[in-house]
Design an enzyme around this catalytic site. Structure first.
Site, short mmCIF file in Angstrom:
data_model
loop_
_atom_site.label_atom_id
_atom_site.label_comp_id
_atom_site.label_asym_id
_atom_site.label_seq_id
_atom_site.Cartn_x
_atom_site.Cartn_y
_atom_site.Cartn_z
N GLU B 47 -17.71 -82.91 -47.55
CA GLU B 47 -16.70 -82.23 -46.73
C GLU B 47 -17.31 -80.92 -46.20
O GLU B 47 -17.99 -80.20 -46.95
CB GLU B 47 -15.50 -81.91 -47.63
N LYS B 124 -7.88 -84.86 -42.65
CA LYS B 124 -7.42 -84.74 -44.04
C LYS B 124 -5.90 -84.60 -44.12
O LYS B 124 -5.31 -83.70 -43.52
CB LYS B 124 -8.08 -83.51 -44.67
N CYS B 173 -11.99 -85.00 -49.77
CA CYS B 173 -11.81 -84.13 -50.94
C CYS B 173 -10.53 -84.45 -51.72
O CYS B 173 -10.43 -85.50 -52.33
CB CYS B 173 -11.86 -82.67 -50.50
#
Lengths: 314, 314
Positions: B47, B124, B173
């Site tokens: 990331e 995300k 993540c």
């Protein structure tokens, strides 16, 4: 002030088709007494521990099939377990094959409080196996034949005051591999998940080559990660060993909200595992990493309810 | 015939605020070359690997904030990586901070094929941290301030013919801890999940006392179990080590559809991990244990989309 609930798993060795119900009940009571002596407040038994795992047999005779089912709970066949538990002021979780007055059959479980009161009831949602027997196979997996799909959803409930009113949830066997069920309990703030299982140690018909070690890894890992992702304690308890010629994994375990195995069975026999669970160990996860209100985005989860099977991209 | 896709994780050590973008890109290219030399067909980067993990800083000046963002992809700042990858006929997965022409900001990632074509894009969904800075804290976690929630959902896509048209999905993540996202990909038949992460090795402000070891356990376990429960390969790759005074866990790993770690980083530095993944290893899970069409019961999963936060029983 910690909120301690002492949890036990009462793994059983195999329960053969030839064993009498009275003999089996004696074994469950012995496990209950051993756990209570060690301080257990809640004793978790396996899935269907009152009999052999009968879905491995193709049973055409309804009268014979009925002998594996309970028409009410408790009933004369298992009353002694209920009585002894109340005497010891220890609660328990028990799986059983349920036959309702309307003739419905479910793979069910109850959790009973220290005063003998049934606190919650669950019917297995994720039934493995098939409706039709596999031709020529020595061993079947006919749960989809003998049981209806659980119709109660995933209902959390509270324990009594002496269990600090713990928020509890139940699953049965194969359910523990399905994150959807765990999440439905997580969304009710669950602090203690309890479940029993009968999981084949290998394909009894010699099919896929998976080892008992791999299957125990699958089982333990699924409990660990789902406990972590829902910030809950979990107790998962096996019926283990060679049952009527078919092997069952053991690996019964108690898992913390960090997904750490704090106790695990070492045998494939009757064995008690125990842990003092501080329910407040769930708070760190529930308030930070898995603070659902702050972090979940349900508008992106719709596939989970809007489709059943996988739909690959073009 | 096995369907082999050689997967690599390109873990990076820390990328300091003072490092130039050109220097950082050199490191990524060196990792790409090393992985390609070992036979990698797809190289997964962390990331936000083009800069330091800037959400740890409270940056009030928009011009300064903008220096961490990419206005298009590729762009002159990272063109060399794209060019070298195409030369080597190796694909890659790259996280980056995205600033759209409309001024929206996302924590994004793309997967690029061996011909340089962008195969898929992800933003995300599960942003951790807070909108407002914590008063007096040396280190912040301001992802909710600097980014909007991902608005693309969880779109699976297919790799090119030389990747056997693998069905692929991306997370970033914190997403890897959320089974909902994994399941949305599982419901698209995903065979390879790729994701990068920057995960604090400890509370940099001295809060909760979790160790780097515990946090690495959380990370690895979440990837293992979700890979297993969705019968997919997974590659999860860290930015690791002491970055601008704040520690990041490593533990980058490649996980099989059995939830087994087949490769894992040993350092907190730039390090390549590699595995030959047979995509057909997903079949056993997809056709049996996790045959969704046969076993899922979405009518009981409605809480997952109908509520956001936890709602405890009375």
């Amino acid at each position: 002030m910690p909120r301690i609930l002492t949890l036990a798993g009462a793994q059983t060795g195999p329960i053969q088709r030839a064993d009498t119900r009275a003999h089996t009940l004696d074994r469950l009571i012995a496990l209950l007494e051993s756990a209570a002596k060690q301080g257990a407040q809640l004793v978790v038994f396996p899935e269907l521990p009152l009999t052999t795992f009968f879905p491995r047999w193709f049973i055409e005779n309804t009268q014979e099939l009925d002998t594996y089912f309970e028409r009410e709970m408790p009933n004369p066949n298992c009353q002694r377990l209920f009585d002894r538990a109340r005497e010891l002021r220890v609660g328990f979780h028990l799986g059983y094959a349920e036959l309702t007055p309307e003739g419905q059959r479910f793979n069910s479980a109850i959790t009973v409080g220290p005063d003998g009161q049934i606190l919650g009831k669950y019917r297995k949602v994720h039934l493995p196996g098939s409706v039709e027997p596999r031709a020529g196979a020595r061993f079947q997996q006919l749960e989809k034949r003998y049981f209806e799909y659980g119709d109660l959803g995933f209902p959390a409930f509270r324990g009594p005051t002496e269990w600090h009113r713990a928020i509890m949830g139940m699953l049965i066997c194969n359910d523990r591999r399905w994150p959807e069920g765990w999440r439905c309990y997580g969304l009710q703030g669950v602090e203690v998940m309890v479940m029993g299982y009968n999981s084949a140690a290998y394909d009894p018909n010699g099919g896929d080559g998976e080892s008992a070690e791999l299957r125990t890894h699958h089982s333990t890992m699924a409990v660990q990660a789902n406990a972590y992702m829902n910030a809950t304690w979990a107790v998962a308890v096996a019926k283990a060993g060679n049952e009527d010629g078919s092997g069952l994994i053991g690996g019964s375990c108690i898992v913390s909200p960090n997904g750490i195995v704090v106790a695990q069975a070492k045998t494939l026999s009757d064995e008690v595992i125990l842990a003092e669970a501080d329910l407040d160990d769930c708070l760190q996860g529930k308030e930070k990493m898995f603070n659902f209100a702050q972090h979940r985005r349900p508008q992106h989860y719709r596939r989970i309810v809007e489709q059943v099977g996988a739909e690959p991209p073009a």
